[in-house]
Design a protein around this motif. Structure first.
Motif, PDB file in Angstrom:
ATOM      1  N   VAL A  58      10.472  -4.681  13.156  1.00 14.22           N
ATOM      2  CA  VAL A  58       9.106  -4.394  12.695  1.00 14.22           C
ATOM      3  C   VAL A  58       8.187  -5.468  13.260  1.00 14.22           C
ATOM      4  O   VAL A  58       8.417  -6.662  13.072  1.00 14.22           O
ATOM      5  CB  VAL A  58       9.014  -4.383  11.154  1.00 14.22           C
ATOM      6  N   TYR A  59       7.174  -5.006  13.948  1.00 11.66           N
ATOM      7  CA  TYR A  59       6.192  -5.923  14.539  1.00 11.66           C
ATOM      8  C   TYR A  59       4.874  -5.750  13.792  1.00 11.66           C
ATOM      9  O   TYR A  59       4.326  -4.648  13.734  1.00 11.66           O
ATOM     10  CB  TYR A  59       6.006  -5.604  16.017  1.00 11.66           C
ATOM     11  N   THR A  60       4.348  -6.832  13.232  1.00 12.21           N
ATOM     12  CA  THR A  60       3.067  -6.773  12.522  1.00 12.21           C
ATOM     13  C   THR A  60       1.951  -7.234  13.441  1.00 12.21           C
ATOM     14  O   THR A  60       1.999  -8.350  13.982  1.00 12.21           O
ATOM     15  CB  THR A  60       3.100  -7.673  11.270  1.00 12.21           C
ATOM     16  N   PHE A  61       0.977  -6.394  13.659  1.00  9.22           N
ATOM     17  CA  PHE A  61      -0.160  -6.751  14.506  1.00  9.22           C
ATOM     18  C   PHE A  61      -1.074  -7.712  13.737  1.00  9.22           C
ATOM     19  O   PHE A  61      -1.452  -7.440  12.595  1.00  9.22           O
ATOM     20  CB  PHE A  61      -0.943  -5.500  14.902  1.00  9.22           C
ATOM     21  N   GLU A  62      -1.442  -8.800  14.393  1.00 10.96           N
ATOM     22  CA  GLU A  62      -2.312  -9.786  13.762  1.00 10.96           C
ATOM     23  C   GLU A  62      -3.738  -9.643  14.268  1.00 10.96           C
ATOM     24  O   GLU A  62      -3.979  -9.166  15.381  1.00 10.96           O
ATOM     25  CB  GLU A  62      -1.802 -11.206  14.043  1.00 10.96           C
ATOM     26  N   GLY A  63      -4.673 -10.028  13.438  1.00  7.08           N
ATOM     27  CA  GLY A  63      -6.064 -10.040  13.859  1.00  7.08           C
ATOM     28  C   GLY A  63      -6.819  -8.740  13.648  1.00  7.08           C
ATOM     29  O   GLY A  63      -8.016  -8.670  13.920  1.00  7.08           O
ATOM     30  N   ILE A  64      -6.136  -7.704  13.192  1.00  5.32           N
ATOM     31  CA  ILE A  64      -6.818  -6.429  12.923  1.00  5.32           C
ATOM     32  C   ILE A  64      -6.496  -6.017  11.491  1.00  5.32           C
ATOM     33  O   ILE A  64      -5.439  -5.462  11.205  1.00  5.32           O
ATOM     34  CB  ILE A  64      -6.379  -5.329  13.900  1.00  5.32           C
ATOM     35  N   ALA A  65      -7.387  -6.336  10.580  1.00  4.94           N
ATOM     36  CA  ALA A  65      -7.200  -6.008   9.159  1.00  4.94           C
ATOM     37  C   ALA A  65      -8.391  -5.186   8.672  1.00  4.94           C
ATOM     38  O   ALA A  65      -9.535  -5.440   9.047  1.00  4.94           O
ATOM     39  CB  ALA A  65      -7.056  -7.279   8.336  1.00  4.94           C
ATOM     40  N   LEU A  66      -8.086  -4.188   7.827  1.00  5.95           N
ATOM     41  CA  LEU A  66      -9.125  -3.306   7.285  1.00  5.95           C
ATOM     42  C   LEU A  66      -9.065  -3.318   5.763  1.00  5.95           C
ATOM     43  O   LEU A  66      -8.061  -3.739   5.168  1.00  5.95           O
ATOM     44  CB  LEU A  66      -8.921  -1.878   7.805  1.00  5.95           C
ATOM     45  N   ASN A  67     -10.118  -2.828   5.119  1.00  4.83           N
ATOM     46  CA  ASN A  67     -10.108  -2.666   3.664  1.00  4.83           C
ATOM     47  C   ASN A  67     -11.023  -1.506   3.300  1.00  4.83           C
ATOM     48  O   ASN A  67     -11.632  -0.866   4.177  1.00  4.83           O
ATOM     49  CB  ASN A  67     -10.547  -3.957   2.963  1.00  4.83           C
ATOM     50  N   ALA A  68     -11.128  -1.234   2.020  1.00  5.39           N
ATOM     51  CA  ALA A  68     -11.890  -0.069   1.552  1.00  5.39           C
ATOM     52  C   ALA A  68     -13.358  -0.135   1.932  1.00  5.39           C
ATOM     53  O   ALA A  68     -14.050   0.892   2.040  1.00  5.39           O
ATOM     54  CB  ALA A  68     -11.744   0.060   0.036  1.00  5.39           C
ATOM     55  N   LYS A  69     -13.873  -1.351   2.177  1.00  6.70           N
ATOM     56  CA  LYS A  69     -15.277  -1.502   2.533  1.00  6.70           C
ATOM     57  C   LYS A  69     -15.528  -1.343   4.028  1.00  6.70           C
ATOM     58  O   LYS A  69     -16.687  -1.328   4.463  1.00  6.70           O
ATOM     59  CB  LYS A  69     -15.765  -2.880   2.070  1.00  6.70           C
ATOM     60  N   SER A  70     -14.472  -1.221   4.808  1.00  7.44           N
ATOM     61  CA  SER A  70     -14.633  -1.049   6.251  1.00  7.44           C
ATOM     62  C   SER A  70     -15.317   0.281   6.534  1.00  7.44           C
ATOM     63  O   SER A  70     -14.985   1.317   5.943  1.00  7.44           O
ATOM     64  CB  SER A  70     -13.278  -1.078   6.945  1.00  7.44           C
ATOM     65  N   THR A  71     -16.295   0.270   7.444  1.00  6.42           N
ATOM     66  CA  THR A  71     -17.009   1.498   7.784  1.00  6.42           C
ATOM     67  C   THR A  71     -16.138   2.368   8.694  1.00  6.42           C
ATOM     68  O   THR A  71     -15.187   1.875   9.319  1.00  6.42           O
ATOM     69  CB  THR A  71     -18.315   1.180   8.503  1.00  6.42           C
ATOM     70  N   GLU A  72     -16.471   3.628   8.790  1.00  7.04           N
ATOM     71  CA  GLU A  72     -15.714   4.528   9.660  1.00  7.04           C
ATOM     72  C   GLU A  72     -15.832   4.094  11.118  1.00  7.04           C
ATOM     73  O   GLU A  72     -14.896   4.251  11.909  1.00  7.04           O
ATOM     74  CB  GLU A  72     -16.208   5.965   9.481  1.00  7.04           C
TER      75      GLU A  72
END
Length: 411
Positions: A58-72
């Protein structure tokens, strides 16, 4: 039923409906092995599940995180980027390389990049010492003039950083020192380029400033004032002695500062490995012998001129001592240690010693046909010149003629 997403809208829905505990994974329907992992906190990031050589990873990509407030719009941009990275990884896996291992190796390589100060040690040990007999001066310049950018990773140094260092020298009215610094930096970063630490030499292509050759020679009165200042013990013994020896012998100050007891042989001082690589002998007059005697109790590991750390004296520090000397010089610029060597050469010339003898005493290399085949050591002529110069110095200091000061018209 497997949770999936196809586009940014599916990701937005997943982020706004996080699990109550732990995390939940959503599979990308268009990219094999790519998943969005949504945590109970509402944070989401991407992972890549793959299998290589029978091992599941399993490779976890770093530096790209999103949350519920992220726009489309932000989600769509992140999805485009992550699918591109995912495809690169799939291509790497197809060659048999494990992307997780490659990532770890790259991280180690990045962490292994030294700072400018750290690489200076490598440069001195592996490049400067084997190639340059004046490596101590290069080490001094790196410590004194380059320390401003010392904490930068060496691959982070840009041309603008080099320009700032050079401008500082130029603004201080030291064009020659500026050019010497540029030459050193070019070699320093060239060595880093050779070792694969940088892709471009940031010092390459920067032009040197025009230089005017120095012709500074101390007058007899300046010699007297300079000697009186040294005799007043305004500087410590090592500096005092090195400057006196430079004036009395006309030798290079870096060779004077590394004089060793084992090379004092009776009335002669052997310099086995000088700047021009031609072994050289210097006659020791009575005044020079007296200076050496004062140094002997302070010697360390055979070196006669040492600093407070019991290391051979750094010749680069002598210039500062001369510059700060409380002497009213008769002309500008203020003299340097190398000007003492020029004063010596000019002085014995005025005493009647020809150019050949001058070159033999100061160990200037003679590339003429005669110089190549002439194997005479000229010890008699060297002794005559150095004794005559000592007598001349005594005349200057006492103001009285020394009966045995004579000019040797030929040698």
């Amino acid at each position: 039923m497997t949770n999936t997403y196809t586009n940014h809208k599916g990701i937005k829905a997943a982020l706004t409906s996080p699990p109550s505990t732990g995390h939940l994974e959503h599979k990308d329907t268009l990219a094999t092995g790519l998943y969005l992992r949504v945590y109970s906190t509402g944070l989401g990031n991407f992972i890549h599940r793959y299998k290589i050589k029978g091992i599941r990873r399993v490779y976890t990509f770093e530096g790209i995180a999103l949350n519920a407030k992220s726009t489309e719009k932000d989600i769509a941009s992140a999805l485009t980027k992550i699918r591109a990275l995912h495809q690169e990884q799939r291509n790497t896996l197809a060659t048999g390389l494990d992307v997780a291992i490659e990532r770890d190796l790259n991280a180690k390589a990045i962490n292994a990049i030294p700072t400018v100060s750290e690489f200076a040690t490598t440069f001195i040990e592996r490049y400067a010492k084997p190639k340059n007999k004046a490596w101590q001066e290069q080490e001094r310049i790196l410590k004194a003039d380059v320390s401003i950018i010392g904490t930068l990773k060496i691959n982070a140094v840009e041309r603008k950083h080099i320009i700032r260092l050079l401008d500082k020298k130029e603004d201080a009215g030291a064009p020659v020192a500026r050019n010497r610094l540029l030459s050193l930096l070019s070699k320093y970063f060239g060595f880093a380029l050779e070792r694969g630490l940088i892709e471009v030499n940031p010092a390459k292509g920067i032009k040197k400033l025009p230089e005017k050759a120095r012709d500074r020679v101390l007058s007899d009165n300046e010699i007297r004032l300079f000697w009186q200042w040294l005799e007043s013990n305004k500087c410590e013994l090592a500096t005092n002695s090195a400057l006196k020896l430079a004036l009395l012998t006309g030798q290079r100050v870096d060779e004077i500062c590394t004089i060793q007891e084992r090379y004092i042989q009776g009335d002669w001082w052997l310099i086995p490995d000088p700047k021009n690589s031609i072994p050289h002998t210097v006659f020791l007059t009575d005044t020079v012998k007296a200076i050496i005697e004062t140094l002997r109790p302070h010697s360390h590991e055979g070196y006669l001129i040492t600093d407070l750390k019991n290391q051979p004296k750094d010749a680069g520090t002598l210039a500062g001592a001369m510059y700060d000397a409380a002497i009213t010089w008769e002309s500008e610029p203020r003299p340097t240690p190398h000007d003492l060597r020029r004063t010596f050469t000019t002085g014995i010339s005025k005493l009647g010693f020809n150019r050949l003898v001058q070159d033999k005493v100061t160990n200037h290399k003679d590339n003429s046909v005669g110089g190549i085949y002439d194997r005479n050591d000229y010890q008699k002529e060297k002794r005559q010149a150095l004794e005559a110069w000592e007598r001349h110095i005594q005349e200057i200091l006492t103001g009285e003629p020394v009966s045995n000061v004579i000019a040797f018209k030929t040698a």
